[in-house]
Motif scaffolding. Structure first.
Motif, PDB file in Angstrom:
ATOM      1  N   PRO A  37      30.711  61.198 -65.561  1.00 16.80           N
ATOM      2  CA  PRO A  37      31.348  61.400 -66.854  1.00 16.80           C
ATOM      3  C   PRO A  37      30.307  61.457 -67.969  1.00 16.80           C
ATOM      4  CG  PRO A  37      32.345  59.563 -65.652  1.00 16.80           C
ATOM      5  CD  PRO A  37      31.090  59.917 -64.935  1.00 16.80           C
ATOM      6  N   GLU A  38      30.647  62.115 -69.042  1.00 14.34           N
ATOM      7  CA  GLU A  38      29.756  62.166 -70.202  1.00 14.34           C
ATOM      8  C   GLU A  38      29.545  60.752 -70.742  1.00 14.34           C
ATOM      9  OE1 GLU A  38      28.096  64.592 -71.474  1.00 14.34           O
ATOM     10  OE2 GLU A  38      28.901  66.184 -70.184  1.00 14.34           O
ATOM     11  N   PRO A  39      28.295  60.338 -70.973  1.00 12.61           N
ATOM     12  CA  PRO A  39      28.036  58.973 -71.454  1.00 12.61           C
ATOM     13  C   PRO A  39      28.790  58.625 -72.736  1.00 12.61           C
ATOM     14  CG  PRO A  39      26.003  59.995 -70.708  1.00 12.61           C
ATOM     15  CD  PRO A  39      27.047  61.068 -70.693  1.00 12.61           C
ATOM     16  N   TRP A  40      28.902  59.595 -73.659  1.00 11.01           N
ATOM     17  CA  TRP A  40      29.598  59.298 -74.907  1.00 11.01           C
ATOM     18  C   TRP A  40      31.080  59.028 -74.652  1.00 11.01           C
ATOM     19  CZ3 TRP A  40      33.822  62.040 -76.436  1.00 11.01           C
ATOM     20  CH2 TRP A  40      34.001  63.314 -75.888  1.00 11.01           C
ATOM     21  N   LEU A  41      31.655  59.761 -73.673  1.00 12.67           N
ATOM     22  CA  LEU A  41      33.065  59.564 -73.355  1.00 12.67           C
ATOM     23  C   LEU A  41      33.281  58.206 -72.695  1.00 12.67           C
ATOM     24  CD1 LEU A  41      35.915  60.699 -73.282  1.00 12.67           C
ATOM     25  CD2 LEU A  41      35.344  61.846 -71.116  1.00 12.67           C
ATOM     26  N   VAL A  42      32.352  57.808 -71.847  1.00  8.62           N
ATOM     27  CA  VAL A  42      32.444  56.493 -71.213  1.00  8.62           C
ATOM     28  C   VAL A  42      32.420  55.397 -72.275  1.00  8.62           C
ATOM     29  CG1 VAL A  42      31.241  54.843 -69.725  1.00  8.62           C
ATOM     30  CG2 VAL A  42      31.455  57.242 -69.019  1.00  8.62           C
ATOM     31  N   ARG A  43      31.466  55.497 -73.193  1.00  9.75           N
ATOM     32  CA  ARG A  43      31.361  54.463 -74.244  1.00  9.75           C
ATOM     33  C   ARG A  43      32.612  54.429 -75.110  1.00  9.75           C
ATOM     34  NH1 ARG A  43      25.853  56.317 -74.157  1.00  9.75           N
ATOM     35  NH2 ARG A  43      26.280  57.815 -75.832  1.00  9.75           N
ATOM     36  N   LEU A  44      33.149  55.611 -75.422  1.00 11.81           N
ATOM     37  CA  LEU A  44      34.368  55.667 -76.235  1.00 11.81           C
ATOM     38  C   LEU A  44      35.536  55.028 -75.498  1.00 11.81           C
ATOM     39  CD1 LEU A  44      36.015  56.634 -78.676  1.00 11.81           C
ATOM     40  CD2 LEU A  44      36.285  58.848 -77.503  1.00 11.81           C
ATOM     41  N   MET A  45      35.698  55.356 -74.210  1.00 10.51           N
ATOM     42  CA  MET A  45      36.815  54.809 -73.445  1.00 10.51           C
ATOM     43  C   MET A  45      36.692  53.305 -73.267  1.00 10.51           C
ATOM     44  SD  MET A  45      38.965  57.150 -72.958  1.00 10.51           S
ATOM     45  CE  MET A  45      40.023  56.189 -71.882  1.00 10.51           C
ATOM     46  N   VAL A  46      35.482  52.817 -73.063  1.00 14.91           N
ATOM     47  CA  VAL A  46      35.293  51.369 -72.950  1.00 14.91           C
ATOM     48  C   VAL A  46      35.675  50.698 -74.266  1.00 14.91           C
ATOM     49  CG1 VAL A  46      33.582  49.531 -72.698  1.00 14.91           C
ATOM     50  CG2 VAL A  46      33.558  51.475 -71.124  1.00 14.91           C
ATOM     51  N   LEU A  47      35.255  51.280 -75.379  1.00 18.72           N
ATOM     52  CA  LEU A  47      35.602  50.706 -76.687  1.00 18.72           C
ATOM     53  C   LEU A  47      37.119  50.672 -76.878  1.00 18.72           C
ATOM     54  CD1 LEU A  47      34.881  49.673 -79.516  1.00 18.72           C
ATOM     55  CD2 LEU A  47      34.675  52.077 -80.243  1.00 18.72           C
ATOM     56  N   LEU A  48      37.787  51.776 -76.570  1.00 22.13           N
ATOM     57  CA  LEU A  48      39.244  51.827 -76.730  1.00 22.13           C
ATOM     58  C   LEU A  48      39.933  50.819 -75.809  1.00 22.13           C
ATOM     59  CD1 LEU A  48      39.837  55.682 -76.996  1.00 22.13           C
ATOM     60  CD2 LEU A  48      39.921  54.000 -78.843  1.00 22.13           C
ATOM     61  N   ASN A  49      39.423  50.669 -74.597  1.00 24.66           N
ATOM     62  CA  ASN A  49      40.000  49.694 -73.677  1.00 24.66           C
ATOM     63  C   ASN A  49      39.800  48.270 -74.179  1.00 24.66           C
ATOM     64  OD1 ASN A  49      41.035  50.458 -70.639  1.00 24.66           O
ATOM     65  ND2 ASN A  49      39.835  52.118 -71.571  1.00 24.66           N
ATOM     66  N   VAL A  50      38.654  47.984 -74.745  1.00 20.76           N
ATOM     67  CA  VAL A  50      38.411  46.643 -75.300  1.00 20.76           C
ATOM     68  C   VAL A  50      39.394  46.368 -76.432  1.00 20.76           C
ATOM     69  CG1 VAL A  50      36.771  45.236 -76.600  1.00 20.76           C
ATOM     70  CG2 VAL A  50      35.991  46.527 -74.603  1.00 20.76           C
ATOM     71  N   LEU A  51      39.581  47.334 -77.312  1.00 22.19           N
ATOM     72  CA  LEU A  51      40.501  47.150 -78.441  1.00 22.19           C
ATOM     73  C   LEU A  51      41.944  46.975 -77.955  1.00 22.19           C
ATOM     74  CD1 LEU A  51      39.071  49.798 -80.951  1.00 22.19           C
ATOM     75  CD2 LEU A  51      38.808  47.309 -81.039  1.00 22.19           C
ATOM     76  N   ALA A  52      42.346  47.790 -76.980  1.00 23.45           N
ATOM     77  CA  ALA A  52      43.710  47.686 -76.446  1.00 23.45           C
ATOM     78  C   ALA A  52      43.918  46.354 -75.740  1.00 23.45           C
ATOM     79  CB  ALA A  52      43.987  48.845 -75.499  1.00 23.45           C
ATOM     80  N   THR A  92      29.821  48.066 -65.101  1.00 25.69           N
ATOM     81  CA  THR A  92      29.233  48.957 -64.104  1.00 25.69           C
ATOM     82  C   THR A  92      29.195  50.386 -64.621  1.00 25.69           C
ATOM     83  OG1 THR A  92      30.151  47.527 -62.379  1.00 25.69           O
ATOM     84  CG2 THR A  92      29.347  49.680 -61.688  1.00 25.69           C
ATOM     85  N   MET A  93      30.273  50.846 -65.257  1.00 24.41           N
ATOM     86  CA  MET A  93      30.311  52.199 -65.819  1.00 24.41           C
ATOM     87  C   MET A  93      29.219  52.404 -66.864  1.00 24.41           C
ATOM     88  SD  MET A  93      34.267  53.344 -66.404  1.00 24.41           S
ATOM     89  CE  MET A  93      33.727  54.934 -67.024  1.00 24.41           C
ATOM     90  N   LEU A  94      29.046  51.421 -67.724  1.00 30.57           N
ATOM     91  CA  LEU A  94      28.036  51.542 -68.780  1.00 30.57           C
ATOM     92  C   LEU A  94      26.621  51.519 -68.216  1.00 30.57           C
ATOM     93  CD1 LEU A  94      29.653  49.250 -71.500  1.00 30.57           C
ATOM     94  CD2 LEU A  94      29.446  51.749 -71.566  1.00 30.57           C
ATOM     95  N   SER A  95      26.466  51.012 -67.004  1.00 26.13           N
ATOM     96  CA  SER A  95      25.152  50.978 -66.349  1.00 26.13           C
ATOM     97  C   SER A  95      24.849  52.270 -65.619  1.00 26.13           C
ATOM     98  CB  SER A  95      25.091  49.801 -65.360  1.00 26.13           C
ATOM     99  OG  SER A  95      25.312  48.572 -66.006  1.00 26.13           O
ATOM    100  N   ASP A  96      25.852  53.138 -65.480  1.00 25.66           N
ATOM    101  CA  ASP A  96      25.664  54.404 -64.771  1.00 25.66           C
ATOM    102  C   ASP A  96      24.652  55.267 -65.519  1.00 25.66           C
ATOM    103  OD1 ASP A  96      25.908  56.639 -63.212  1.00 25.66           O
ATOM    104  OD2 ASP A  96      27.949  57.135 -63.844  1.00 25.66           O
ATOM    105  N   ARG A  97      23.757  55.865 -64.758  1.00 18.09           N
ATOM    106  CA  ARG A  97      22.738  56.737 -65.331  1.00 18.09           C
ATOM    107  C   ARG A  97      22.700  58.047 -64.550  1.00 18.09           C
ATOM    108  NH1 ARG A  97      23.187  53.181 -68.333  1.00 18.09           N
ATOM    109  NH2 ARG A  97      21.632  51.985 -69.480  1.00 18.09           N
ATOM    110  N   PRO A  98      22.136  59.095 -65.139  1.00 20.29           N
ATOM    111  CA  PRO A  98      22.026  60.368 -64.398  1.00 20.29           C
ATOM    112  C   PRO A  98      21.270  60.187 -63.093  1.00 20.29           C
ATOM    113  CG  PRO A  98      21.474  60.668 -66.717  1.00 20.29           C
ATOM    114  CD  PRO A  98      21.601  59.187 -66.496  1.00 20.29           C
ATOM    115  N   ARG A  99      21.562  61.039 -62.122  1.00 19.71           N
ATOM    116  CA  ARG A  99      20.942  60.938 -60.810  1.00 19.71           C
ATOM    117  C   ARG A  99      19.427  61.066 -60.902  1.00 19.71           C
ATOM    118  NH1 ARG A  99      20.898  66.592 -57.875  1.00 19.71           N
ATOM    119  NH2 ARG A  99      21.392  67.982 -59.576  1.00 19.71           N
ATOM    120  N   LYS A 100      18.762  60.412 -59.984  1.00 17.46           N
ATOM    121  CA  LYS A 100      17.307  60.454 -59.947  1.00 17.46           C
ATOM    122  C   LYS A 100      16.825  61.744 -59.281  1.00 17.46           C
ATOM    123  CE  LYS A 100      16.862  55.428 -59.655  1.00 17.46           C
ATOM    124  NZ  LYS A 100      16.336  54.302 -58.864  1.00 17.46           N
ATOM    125  N   THR A 101      15.634  62.167 -59.692  1.00 15.55           N
ATOM    126  CA  THR A 101      15.014  63.317 -59.050  1.00 15.55           C
ATOM    127  C   THR A 101      14.528  62.903 -57.667  1.00 15.55           C
ATOM    128  OG1 THR A 101      14.282  64.123 -61.195  1.00 15.55           O
ATOM    129  CG2 THR A 101      13.190  65.042 -59.239  1.00 15.55           C
TER     130      THR A 101
END
Length: 548
Positions: A37-52, A92-101
């Protein structure tokens, strides 16, 4: 576990054939990767989930919300467990990073490929052996580890130039089978493949380079179900796998807590020797092996490229067998995880994975509450505030579902959620087995759908559905006030989810017809018709099964 290297048992038998070197041209290939997932979308969804979550719990925990104290306590117990799991998931989601070379291997290593087999038929095992001998980038020797001891499989190994190992004593199930082979082989690395998981020729070239880290114990890669396009049970099971092997596995790896998943994994031989091989007392030996290795200071790695195609469960009996084994094994490992001498962040990740299999208890609580209300009038939330429940609960619930869908890269759909919910009783049965210390045994997940009506595999869900239906109809006939209709709606929601999750156990003919209809003539069951296990349109996995 013993610190000593494994020694061969006296009763072992090994077909003696010379070690062979198989190489091939370098493939210019595009590799399928599980979507991130797009990192910005992950951060946004986590924020919304925390607020909810804050919005819901700030309302729920107010003293005036307490209805029946016992039911209120049960509701809080379920909700706090889910929040703990959610916090771990967000972390765990926030720790996700792009795949390694991919890292080029530093030297031309020797690799033993272990394909353990128990009671699987030749047509399942043969493509795996055929593909394994074509692995490139190392001095490869393939071993068919036959715990069934069949001459037919000895002939199969000879056909492809593979080695054949059988045992006279069949203790320790898959772990014992692998340990037996470890004692008889000596390559630098060991690749373990389940006998229905076909490797890509470039598997070793995409993984061996990571062992430049001298403390790296193993490299795990995803499990992909090639039959997901043709079988709805396999499709839902694959969606669940895609969620784990996507952002969850990548995040765990980034945290340093990725564990071995039993197949599609390559080990450093010295790491296996250091811990005495696979533990044989557990039915999820791979999970406990990972704990032991990390306690000994070894590191783990995960590569999210789909480099192996497997076969997922094709009917409810197969799925139930698989999930029950995983649930019992992981729950039985909870004590081992909590005692482990590991950094708190790594221990927490292992605990989150083990305790996930208590989720079925929360599902049972949620299903029980509307039934109790409609039968007795008792409810966890005070009647005076029940009408505002949905205002606070709905955003919390919907955002929780949405973030899972996003984390699954578009693969995790309603069918996967329904199948998981309909399996609630498996978690309960596994918990009871572990608490009562009933000895579990390793059972191979059946390969191929039974094509039969299987109500016995979902009977707890059928009982619950019947109860929800009767109680819901009774409630509507007796009263149409807001509280009653609210609980009838929840009963109806559970009925739809459970019914969807159980449906294929009651429609075997449709399941079988769909599987046959969507398999082109002459095409292997390992070949995906969609060509999209991950994000890439061009799927190299179609070349996985070489012609005999």
């Amino acid at each position: 576990m013993s610190d000593l290297p494994i020694t061969p048992p006296a009763n072992a038998t090994l077909a003696t054939r010379p070690r062979h070197r198989l190489t091939g041209p370098t493939a210019d290939t595009t590799y399928a990767v599980l979507r991130q997932p797009e990192p910005w979308l992950v951060r946004l969804m986590v924020l919304l989930n925390v607020l909810a979550t804050f919005w819901y719990f700030s309302w729920l925990l107010h003293p005036e919300r307490v209805g029946n104290p016992f039911l209120y306590g049960l509701l809080l117990l379920a909700e706090f467990f889910n929040v703990a799991q959610a916090l771990g998931f967000w972390w765990t989601m926030l720790s996700d990073r792009p795949r390694k070379t991919p890292v080029p291997a530093a030297h031309y290593a020797s690799v033993d490929v272990f394909v353990p087999r128990y009671n699987e038929p030749v047509d399942i095992v043969e493509p795996v052996i055929a593909a394994s001998v074509e692995l490139r980038g190392a001095d490869v020797t393939v071993y068919l580890l036959d715990d069934g001891g069949s001459p037919e499989f000895a002939a199969l190994a000879r056909k492809y130039g593979a080695e054949y190992i059988a045992r006279d004593e069949h203790d320790g199930a898959k772990a014992g089978n692998i340990n037996n082979a470890l004692a008889m082989t000596d390559s630098d690395y060991v690749l373990v493949l389940d006998c229905d998981h076909v490797p890509h020729p470039e598997f070793l070239r995409r993984t061996l380079g990571y062992f430049a880290d001298e403390k790296l114990a193993f490299v795990q890669t995803p499990q992909y179900y090639a039959n997901a396009d043709r079988n709805p049970v396999a499709a839902a099971a694959w969606a669940q796998q895609a969620l784990f092997f996507g952002c969850i596995a990548r995040g765990k790896s980034r945290i340093g807590a990725m564990f071995c998943c039993g197949t599609n994994v390559v080990f450093r031989r010295t790491a296996l020797d250091d811990v005495g091989g696979f533990p044989t007392h557990s039915i999820t030996e791979d999970f406990e092996l990972s704990v032991i290795m990390q306690e000994r200071g070894w590191h783990t790695e995960y590569v999210s490229e789909v480099l192996v195609q497997g076969l997922g469960p094709e009917d409810m009996a197969s799925y139930t067998s698989q999930q029950l084994r995983w649930a019992r094994g992981c729950l039985s490992a909870v004590g081992r995880v909590l005692r482990a001498k590991l950094p708190i962040k790594i221990k927490s990740q292992y605990a989150l994975s083990s305790l996930h299999f208590l989720t079925g208890w929360t599902v049972m609580i949620y299903m029980s509450l509307p039934v109790i209300k409609l039968l007795t009038g008792e409810q966890p939330v005070a009647a005076s505030t029940a009408n505002t429940f949905l205002v606070h609960f709905a955003p919390y619930f919907m955002l929780s579902i949405a973030i899972v869908g996003i984390a699954g890269g578009g693969v995790y759909k309603f069918s996967a959620y329904a199948l998981s919910a309909a399996s609630f009783w498996i978690h309960i049965a596994a918990t009871i087995s572990v608490v009562t210390r009933r000895k579990g045994r390793f059972v191979v997940t059946p390969k191929g759908g039974a094509g039969q009506w299987q109500p016995a595999t979902v009977w707890p869900g059928l009982v619950v559905c019947g109860l929800l239906l009767v109680v819901g109809v009774r409630g509507v006939l007796l009263s149409q006030d807001a509280a009653t209709l609210n609980n009838v709606a929840f009963a109806g929601l559970h009925l739809v989810v459970l019914g969807t999750g159980m449906s294929w156990a009651l429609r075997p003919r449709a399941l079988e017809e769909r599987s046959k209809a969507e398999l082109p003539t002459g095409e292997s069951r390992w070949q995906s018709t969609s060509g999209r296990p991950g994000e890439d349109q061009s799927d190299p996995l179609k070349e996985l099964v070489p012609a005999p």
